[in-house]
Design a protein around this motif. Sequence first.
Motif, PDB file in Angstrom:
ATOM      1  N   ALA A  46     -12.706   1.335  34.762  1.00  0.00           N
ATOM      2  CA  ALA A  46     -12.068   2.536  35.301  1.00  0.00           C
ATOM      3  C   ALA A  46     -10.930   3.018  34.411  1.00  0.00           C
ATOM      4  O   ALA A  46     -10.537   4.184  34.487  1.00  0.00           O
ATOM      5  CB  ALA A  46     -11.538   2.259  36.706  1.00  0.00           C
ATOM      6  N   TRP A  47     -10.403   2.153  33.561  1.00  0.00           N
ATOM      7  CA  TRP A  47      -9.249   2.496  32.726  1.00  0.00           C
ATOM      8  C   TRP A  47      -9.615   2.781  31.273  1.00  0.00           C
ATOM      9  O   TRP A  47      -8.755   3.190  30.496  1.00  0.00           O
ATOM     10  CB  TRP A  47      -8.211   1.374  32.788  1.00  0.00           C
ATOM     11  N   LEU A  52      -2.464   4.868  28.708  1.00  0.00           N
ATOM     12  CA  LEU A  52      -1.776   3.924  29.588  1.00  0.00           C
ATOM     13  C   LEU A  52      -0.448   3.483  28.993  1.00  0.00           C
ATOM     14  O   LEU A  52      -0.277   3.442  27.779  1.00  0.00           O
ATOM     15  CB  LEU A  52      -2.627   2.667  29.795  1.00  0.00           C
ATOM     16  N   GLN A  53       0.443   3.105  29.894  1.00  0.00           N
ATOM     17  CA  GLN A  53       1.601   2.295  29.544  1.00  0.00           C
ATOM     18  C   GLN A  53       1.331   0.974  30.258  1.00  0.00           C
ATOM     19  O   GLN A  53       1.354   0.909  31.482  1.00  0.00           O
ATOM     20  CB  GLN A  53       2.896   2.923  30.043  1.00  0.00           C
ATOM     21  N   LEU A  54       1.025  -0.047  29.483  1.00  0.00           N
ATOM     22  CA  LEU A  54       0.605  -1.333  30.026  1.00  0.00           C
ATOM     23  C   LEU A  54       1.780  -2.311  30.019  1.00  0.00           C
ATOM     24  O   LEU A  54       2.362  -2.585  28.970  1.00  0.00           O
ATOM     25  CB  LEU A  54      -0.554  -1.875  29.197  1.00  0.00           C
ATOM     26  N   GLY A 105      -0.799   3.098  24.806  1.00  0.00           N
ATOM     27  CA  GLY A 105      -2.055   3.200  24.088  1.00  0.00           C
ATOM     28  C   GLY A 105      -3.205   3.405  25.044  1.00  0.00           C
ATOM     29  O   GLY A 105      -3.057   4.039  26.087  1.00  0.00           O
ATOM     30  N   HIS A 106      -4.368   2.836  24.695  1.00  0.00           N
ATOM     31  CA  HIS A 106      -5.537   2.967  25.561  1.00  0.00           C
ATOM     32  C   HIS A 106      -6.377   1.696  25.517  1.00  0.00           C
ATOM     33  O   HIS A 106      -6.379   0.956  24.534  1.00  0.00           O
ATOM     34  CB  HIS A 106      -6.372   4.186  25.168  1.00  0.00           C
ATOM     35  N   LEU A 107      -7.078   1.450  26.597  1.00  0.00           N
ATOM     36  CA  LEU A 107      -7.940   0.284  26.722  1.00  0.00           C
ATOM     37  C   LEU A 107      -9.313   0.627  26.181  1.00  0.00           C
ATOM     38  O   LEU A 107      -9.898   1.649  26.548  1.00  0.00           O
ATOM     39  CB  LEU A 107      -8.036  -0.141  28.192  1.00  0.00           C
TER      40      LEU A 107
END
Length: 137
Positions: A46-47, A52-54, A105-107
């Motif tokens: 879903a991500w 995102l800020q993880l 970043g992004h997953l």
Amino acid sequence: MPSKPIKIVVTAGVLTLALGGLFYSTLQEGTEYYVHVDEVMTDPGAWHGKRLQLHGYVVDKSIFVKPDTLEYRFQIQNKGSVVPASYKGIVPDTFKDGSEVVLKGHLGPNGFAVDANGVMAKCPSKYVAGQPGAPGS
């Protein structure tokens, strides 16, 4: 006479659509979700691809730096969930094993790809609770 109200309604409609489109396109590009590692890992699919800020903690002894480069590979965890991450750039001085971090970043399929300047390591708290009745408490 009836043409004046029609012009006002059409103008209001066009302005509403234009502002709505501008608002939508701005939010589409600038939206970033702030999530913890355990929240992402409950349903990683879903991500995928979302900005995102993880938030998590660097896993001890997981930081690997490619020799003669600024390429980092490490893992971050929270509540038992772990995500591999990769970053190319300069990291803050407080970035080390066990430090609390927020990554931008992004997953992807190979883990979390951190954007340029996307590593923020939080400073550890220097607050130490004093003993009741001790001087200064």
